[in-house]
Design a protein around this motif. Structure first.
Motif, PDB file in Angstrom:
ATOM      1  N   GLN A  40       0.827  -1.212   0.000  1.00 38.35           N
ATOM      2  CA  GLN A  40       0.000   0.000   0.000  1.00 38.35           C
ATOM      3  C   GLN A  40       0.858   1.258   0.000  1.00 38.35           C
ATOM      4  O   GLN A  40       0.443   2.305  -0.501  1.00 38.35           O
ATOM      5  CB  GLN A  40      -0.950   0.024   1.200  1.00 38.35           C
ATOM      6  N   ALA A  41       2.042   1.159   0.585  1.00 37.78           N
ATOM      7  CA  ALA A  41       2.932   2.319   0.613  1.00 37.78           C
ATOM      8  C   ALA A  41       3.420   2.642  -0.803  1.00 37.78           C
ATOM      9  O   ALA A  41       3.405   3.791  -1.229  1.00 37.78           O
ATOM     10  CB  ALA A  41       4.111   2.052   1.541  1.00 37.78           C
ATOM     11  N   GLY A  44       0.682   4.086  -2.753  1.00 40.06           N
ATOM     12  CA  GLY A  44       0.486   5.491  -2.403  1.00 40.06           C
ATOM     13  C   GLY A  44       1.413   6.392  -3.211  1.00 40.06           C
ATOM     14  O   GLY A  44       1.006   7.442  -3.716  1.00 40.06           O
ATOM     15  N   SER A 149       1.888   3.598   6.811  1.00 37.16           N
ATOM     16  CA  SER A 149       1.885   5.011   6.396  1.00 37.16           C
ATOM     17  C   SER A 149       3.276   5.595   6.543  1.00 37.16           C
ATOM     18  O   SER A 149       3.698   6.440   5.745  1.00 37.16           O
ATOM     19  CB  SER A 149       0.929   5.847   7.248  1.00 37.16           C
ATOM     20  N   GLU A 152       5.575   4.596   3.720  1.00 36.28           N
ATOM     21  CA  GLU A 152       5.393   5.483   2.566  1.00 36.28           C
ATOM     22  C   GLU A 152       6.092   6.829   2.802  1.00 36.28           C
ATOM     23  O   GLU A 152       6.719   7.382   1.902  1.00 36.28           O
ATOM     24  CB  GLU A 152       3.892   5.696   2.308  1.00 36.28           C
ATOM     25  N   HIS A 153       5.991   7.307   4.038  1.00 34.09           N
ATOM     26  CA  HIS A 153       6.628   8.579   4.380  1.00 34.09           C
ATOM     27  C   HIS A 153       8.142   8.509   4.180  1.00 34.09           C
ATOM     28  O   HIS A 153       8.753   9.430   3.617  1.00 34.09           O
ATOM     29  CB  HIS A 153       6.287   8.933   5.837  1.00 34.09           C
TER      30      HIS A 153
END
Ligand code: SF4
Lengths: 467, 201
Positions: A40-41, A44, A149, A152-153
């Protein structure tokens, strides 16, 4: 300048920005990625049209979900696992990050591959979407687990939004007794602090017994810092560290090596630096231990008996009662009488060469108990290859162990290696939660040597009896 | 993230209270590797019969509400697990605003991370908005974030509160990543310095 801890020094060297409220952007030197927490990262990034900021500092390897049986070279059968691994294959390629695919000999558990390939170096910041990232602290690197999350960051910005933790010192003085290993140290510490004792802290492990450990042993100790609730565990680098790192594929070479060494030698806690919490254990007092319950803090020497829930205080009374019931034990029962049917040697806690040597040492010329399901899952393809070269694989196979390919395997039972309800396993991994190794499965955490001993006798066993 | 400006669209009524994350998206859909594409399973168990056919009674299946962009829901919306799949599914369906008298905390936070505006309104306003949502396709509602106003199809204006920082982030399409990227020059500077000081990294 005021005296600093090792943690202070690494932290200070990585703050890219500090806001008025103390929130920092911490620069990340190494980002390790695996197939379960990253899809998902990456998606994104794609949706936002962002690249990976520092692909050369990002390393991916599939481990959690991969089968460890020989037939995996023909492809992964389980569709969900296959899709996750294929997604990582594609993401690594599309975003240009370093990658060790399933059938590369260097593939393995991400926390074993990083150090093995020289990606993990002293003084670095290391993150991974996995809580056992603390392992890399053994090198004097500040290493923690992050969520999707945050993955991804980090991919997008190479930084993490962080506030600083407090400093905690765990000192193990003196020498360990024969039969006592790094695993016993780290379990004993959690037994002492409890699973929340480290919450809000970064732990620095020190003292003679820690200094005496090999890099493999130090990784085992730091690996379980998270089980004590700490954000990270650290051990100051020294000659043992440099010796391990030197010559690894991605370690600095030549003049760079010298420059690095000069900096690494400044990475220690200054005299008089302040710790917010200090715990000291005597190495001589640590026995070979096992867990009896469903929390890593449920630790006792193998010579002890299953505790009585009434002897605890507060919420722990009910928790202990529930644990003992789940584990199918009885208060007062001798731990060394507890019969087991499965043995798992592996995981990022104890899947390194030294762990396999320690287990093989006990197993040499012996057989596992009849009906025992025993399995060794080396932490990486290279550990596996080395164990074969040293003749350890033969010892395991002759004793009746399955000799598997590298991966997380029965540590979290996301792949087909799982316990059946009620099955009882002596495991060298790090979590004994309800259902961790399969629904209804019962897990006793212990060292590789203790696991080998249990495989032979068919019950939890004091390894010193077999030495 | 996309900038959030003004939404002028169909509002659907879901007066049920305590709509939990399992109702929003059941567990079986969590094994995905994606966060997009979950719109088709939004409200899965209410939306489809066991044989996979659409339940015509369910509001989002009615012709008037297939293009819903605003959801007016009952109290305590989004309770249950922390799964980010819930806002992912809502967003993917095309819903940009959820209005209720209260939200579960984690869900509320997750909305902002995903560019969805959750609005808390008073009971009396909620009643007006719910009524308006029942009017169907031609009764379009407007949500204006800058002005913090909801305008019903009849022109009734209702003001709402929002944390200024969150408003700023939504208006400018900033998630944590976007915000950090605003500090890009600090990161660049750090990298320059670090590549001198520790070139082996
Ligand atoms: S071996 Fe176990 S603890 Fe380690 S990374 Fe794999 S699943 Fe996590």
């Amino acid at each position: 300048m005021s005296p600093k801890t090792l943690y202070d020094k690494i932290w200070d060297a990585h703050v890219a920005h500090e806001a008025d409220d103390g929130t920092c952007l911490l620069y990340i030197d190494r980002h390790l990625v695996h197939e379960v927490t990253s899809p998902q990262a990456f998606e994104g990034l794609r949706m936002a049209g962002r690249p990976v900021r520092a692909p050369e500092k990002t390393i991916a390897v599939p481990d959690h979900n991969v089968p460890t049986t020989a037939d995996r070279v023909n492809g992964i059968e389980n569709p969900e696992s296959r899709i996750q691994v294929e997604a990582l294959d594609k993401n690594a390629k599309d975003f240009g990050i370093h990658y060790y695919p399933v059938n590369d000999v260097r593939q393995g558990i991400v926390h074993i591959v990083g150090p093995e390939q020289g990606w993990t170096l002293p003084g670095m910041t290391v993150v991974c979407g996995d809580s056992h990232t603390a392992t890399h602290g053994a090198f004097g690197a500040l290493a923690h687990g992050i969520g999707t999350s945050e993955v991804e960051h980090v991919l997008a910005t190479q930084t993490l939004i962080q506030k600083k933790s407090k400093n905690m010192k765990v000192e193990i003085t003196g020498k360990l007794q024969p039969g006592v290993t790094a695993k016993d140290i780290t379990l004993a510490v959690i037994g002492e602090t409890g699973t929340a004792g480290g919450t809000g802290y970064v732990i620095e492990y020190c003292g003679e017994a820690i200094r005496d450990l090999s890099m493999e042993g130090r990784m085992t100790v730091c690996n379980m810092a998270i089980e004590g609730g700490a954000r990270a565990g650290l051990i100051a680098p020294d000659e043992t560290t440099y010796e391990y790192v030197k010559g690894r594929p991605h370690a600095p070479k030549g003049a760079q090596w010298e420059a690095a060494l000069t900096w690494w030698k400044t990475l220690y806690t200054d005299d008089d630096a302040h710790f917010d919490k200090v715990i000291t254990l005597r190495g001589e007092d640590i026995a070979p231990v096992v867990t009896w319950g469903t929390s890593p803090e449920d630790v006792l020497p193998i010579t002890a008996t299953v505790p009585n829930p009434e002897d605890f205080e507060g919420g722990k009374v009910d928790a202990a009662r529930r644990s003992i019931e789940y584990m199918g034990l009885e208060a007062g029962q001798k731990l060394s009488d507890v019969e087991i049917d499965t043995v798992f040697i592996g995981s990022c806690t104890n899947g390194r060469i030294e762990d396999l040597r320690a287990a093989a040492e006990i197993l040499k010329g012996k057989k596992v108990k009849d009906g025992m399901r025993a399995m060794v899952v080396p932490g990486s393809g290279l550990v596996r290859a080395q164990a074969e070269e040293e003749g350890l694989a033969e010892i395991f196979k002759e004793a009746g162990f399955e000799w598997r390919l590298a991966g997380c395997s029965m540590c979290l039972a996301m792949n087909p290696d799982q316990l059946q309800p009620g099955e009882r396993c002596a495991a060298t991994s790090n979590r004994n939660f309800e259902g961790r190794q399969g629904r209804g499965g019962r897990t006793h955490l212990l060292s590789p040597a203790m696991a080998a001993a249990a495989a032979i006798t068919g019950r939890l066993t004091d390894v010193r009896e077999l030495m | 993230m996309e900038k959030f400006d003004k939404v002028h669209g169909v509002a659907a009524p879901m007066p049920l209270i305590n709509i939990d994350t399992d109702m929003i998206i059941p567990k079986v859909h969590l094994k995905t590797i994606k966060r997009s594409g979950l719109g088709v399973v939004l409200f899965d168990e209410m939306r489809y019969h066991d044989d996979g056919q659409e339940n015509e009674e369910f509001v989002l299946n009615k012709p008037a509400y297939r293009q819903t962009e605003i959801l007016v829901a009952g109290d305590n919306f989004g309770c249950g697990s922390s799964r980010e799949h819930a806002p992912w599914a809502i967003k993917d369906f095309g819903i940009k605003v959820v209005i209720s008298t209260s939200f579960a905390d984690i869900f509320f936070n997750n909305c902002f991370k995903n560019g969805i505006l959750p609005i808390v309104v008073e009971e009396e306003h909620h009643t007006i908005l719910m009524e308006d949502a029942h009017k169907g396709e031609n009764a379009r509602m407007t949500v204006h974030l800058e002005d913090q106003q909801i305008t019903t199809s009849d022109g009734v204006v209702i003001e709402f509160d929002i944390d200024p920082h969150r408003k700023h982030c939504l208006l400018n399409g900033l998630d944590d990543i976007g915000l950090t990227m605003e500090k890009d020059h600090h990161i660049d500077k750090f990298e320059d310095h670090a590549s001198q000081a520790r070139p082996w990294v």
